[in-house]
Write a protein that holds these residues in place. Structure first.
Motif, PDB file in Angstrom:
ATOM      1  N   TYR A   1      -2.660  -0.589  -3.398  1.00 15.36           N
ATOM      2  CA  TYR A   1      -2.471   1.230  -3.692  1.00 15.36           C
ATOM      3  C   TYR A   1      -1.702   1.772  -4.061  1.00 15.36           C
ATOM      4  O   TYR A   1      -1.377   1.692  -3.002  1.00 15.36           O
ATOM      5  N   ASN A   2      -1.901   3.016  -4.795  1.00 15.39           N
ATOM      6  CA  ASN A   2      -0.546   3.978  -4.951  1.00 15.39           C
ATOM      7  C   ASN A   2      -1.082   5.255  -4.645  1.00 15.39           C
ATOM      8  O   ASN A   2      -1.759   5.637  -6.083  1.00 15.39           O
ATOM      9  N   ASP A   3      -1.188   5.822  -3.745  1.00 14.52           N
ATOM     10  CA  ASP A   3      -1.940   7.772  -3.353  1.00 14.52           C
ATOM     11  C   ASP A   3      -1.529   8.412  -4.683  1.00 14.52           C
ATOM     12  O   ASP A   3      -2.639   9.168  -5.333  1.00 14.52           O
TER      13      ASP A   3
ATOM     14  N   SER B   1       2.090   5.145   0.266  1.00 10.20           N
ATOM     15  CA  SER B   1       1.217   6.191   1.039  1.00 10.20           C
ATOM     16  C   SER B   1       1.934   6.783   0.856  1.00 10.20           C
ATOM     17  O   SER B   1       1.599   8.594   2.274  1.00 10.20           O
TER      18      SER B   1
ATOM     19  N   LEU C   1     -10.213  -4.162  -0.928  1.00  7.43           N
ATOM     20  CA  LEU C   1      -8.771  -4.268  -1.680  1.00  7.43           C
ATOM     21  C   LEU C   1      -8.335  -4.971  -1.749  1.00  7.43           C
ATOM     22  O   LEU C   1      -7.565  -5.806  -2.880  1.00  7.43           O
TER      23      LEU C   1
ATOM     24  N   LEU D   1       0.812  -1.338  -0.009  1.00  7.19           N
ATOM     25  CA  LEU D   1      -0.084   0.529  -0.130  1.00  7.19           C
ATOM     26  C   LEU D   1       0.663   1.368   0.282  1.00  7.19           C
ATOM     27  O   LEU D   1       1.926   1.250   0.768  1.00  7.19           O
TER      28      LEU D   1
ATOM     29  N   GLU E   1      -3.066   8.016  -8.004  1.00  2.39           N
ATOM     30  CA  GLU E   1      -3.875   8.815  -8.219  1.00  2.39           C
ATOM     31  C   GLU E   1      -4.145   9.661  -7.633  1.00  2.39           C
ATOM     32  O   GLU E   1      -5.215  10.666  -8.320  1.00  2.39           O
TER      33      GLU E   1
ATOM     34  N   TYR F   1      -5.518   4.921   2.314  1.00  2.00           N
ATOM     35  CA  TYR F   1      -6.511   4.564   1.091  1.00  2.00           C
ATOM     36  C   TYR F   1      -7.988   4.461   1.891  1.00  2.00           C
ATOM     37  O   TYR F   1      -7.592   4.247   3.200  1.00  2.00           O
TER      38      TYR F   1
ATOM     39  N   TYR G   1     -11.114  -2.098   2.775  1.00  2.00           N
ATOM     40  CA  TYR G   1      -9.885  -2.884   3.025  1.00  2.00           C
ATOM     41  C   TYR G   1      -9.968  -4.020   2.789  1.00  2.00           C
ATOM     42  O   TYR G   1      -9.448  -4.630   1.885  1.00  2.00           O
TER      43      TYR G   1
END
Ligand code: PMP
Length: 405
Positions: free
Chosen positions: A138-140, A116, A158, A114, A143, A151, A155
């Protein structure tokens, strides 16, 4: 060279992101122990790591960590001793995150990252570079084109993206970007538990700044040089059942021997030479935390420090309606929900104003407030040793600075 110990001012306002300030009593005790440990006529950095003295410091440090993790009696110490192993290796955060995929390579499945902020991104890139089977969940950055937070969705959904995850990796506090997981981390821990996936976390910049539930994690690692000590070693707290599983499967032949978790743990962190000065420093910090009421007490102070600073910064933010337009100089990238209590990161409306602020702050004794070189801006780090008075005085200085505009 000096023949006596130097003096040290009672309050030094140092807001650096790491290495960071330590409590004055810790530094004073450490300097004495470097000269002469327990009147043995020799200093703590000069004795063998295998000596009785060193071994008892290692044991005591481990015990103090477990005591802190009981969360003032919520967990039984004996149970924690059975369920978790604590060990220390030469290194810091980077050796910590490199060691993670390599130690876990022999287990079936993928590592899910993840992302962040800069440190979780670096950890993912390193795991890939080492040839491990890893994916980003997830890759902030992708986005938002800048890191804004963690995120926010469900979860469990995800984690459904991948059906063969063995671990989920997070950096709990992103030191560069000023992003910290909030209470939703419990949802992540639950989703991991439900899927039988280990949660592995880098706590280098928020370890023991707030209470955690160790049973939420498979492995925690932290470089020592921010909240708990000086540079030179990494703390690992690992679920015993996970270590046993790794042992049963054997380790990857590419794993450098000094970073083999089981080998180090089985050798009381002394397979090779453990640096005793950083280790003893850790123990002094832990003894002090325990004497002051445990992590919860420290967390209360940390919340107060961060709340006070953020509320003044909000007052002077570009979104504020409380002050005149020319005083609205603060800009935040980070989503309010994920603002870090350890690293308060913000911009001023121009780089010139940021430079002026950093320069004047330095001249007035508020040291090391410049942002990380990769992101610029201002960063005020509020680790455990930074006192509330330091934050209150910084706030006064900030208000004076704004009032002069
Ligand atoms: N992880 C985090 C969260 C960090 O803040 C840092 C260093 N600032 C690292 C890893 C890397 O630590 P080291 O420099 O000790 O390798």
């Amino acid at each position: 060279m000096s023949e006596s110990l130097p003096e040290r001012a009672e309050v030094q306002y140092y807001f650096g992101a790491g290495p960071a300030q330590l409590p004055k009593p810790v530094i004073l005790q450490l300097s004495k122990d470097i000269v002469n440990y327990e009147n043995q006529g020799i200093g703590i950095g000069e004795i063998s790591h295998r000596s009785k003295t060193a071994q008892s410091i290692i044991d005591n440090t481990r015990e103090n960590i477990l005591k802190l993790l009981t969360n003032n009696g919520k967990y039984e110490l004996d149970q924690l001793r059975k369920d978790y192993e604590v060990f220390f290796l030469q290194g810091g955060g980077t050796t910590g995150f490199s060691s993670i995929p390599l130690n876990l390579n022999s287990l079936k499945g993928k590592g899910g990252y993840l992302i962040s902020g800069s440190w979780s991104l670096k950890s993912f890139q390193e795991a890939k570079r080492l040839g491990s089977d890893v994916v980003t969940l997830y890759n902030d950055k992708i986005e938002n084109n800048a890191f804004k937070g963690c995120y926010k969705g469900d979860y469990s959904k995800l984690l459904e993206q991948e059906d063969d995850l063995k671990y989920v990796y997070i950096c709990e506090n992103e030191t560069v970007n000023g992003i910290e997981y909030d209470a939703t981390i419990k949802d992540l821990a639950k989703a991991c538990r439900d899927k039988n996936v280990e949660l592995i976390a880098d706590l280098s910049s928020d370890v023991f700044s707030r209470e955690i539930d160790i049973y939420d994690y498979g492995v925690i690692m932290a470089g020592a040089q921010k909240n708990i000590g000086i540079a030179g070693l990494t703390l690992y707290i690992a679920k015993k059942s996970l270590l046993d599983q790794i042992k049963a499967n054997g380790v990857d032949s590419n794993l450098p021997i000094a970073f083999d978790w089981n080998l180090q743990n089985d050798n009381n962190s002394c397979y090779n030479t453990i640096p005793m000065v950083p280790l003893h420093t850790l123990n002094l910090v832990f003894q002090r935390l325990l004497a002051n009421g445990g992590i919860k007490e420290q967390e209360t102070i940390n919340i107060e420090k961060a709340d006070k600073l953020y509320s003044v910064l909000d007052k002077y933010s570009t979104e504020s309606t409380e002050v005149e337009e020319k005083q609205r100089i603060v800009k935040f990238t980070v989503d309010k929900q994920f603002r870090s209590k350890m690293n308060v990161v913000f911009n001023l409306i121009t780089p010139e104003l940021e430079n002026q602020f950093a320069k004047e702050a330095e001249a007035n004794g508020f040291l090391a407030v410049k942002g990380h070189r990769s992101v610029g801006g201002i960063r005020v780090s509020l680790y455990n040793a930074v006192k509330l008075e330091a934050v209150e005085d910084l706030i006064k200085f900030f208000e004076n600075f704004v009032n002069k505009l």
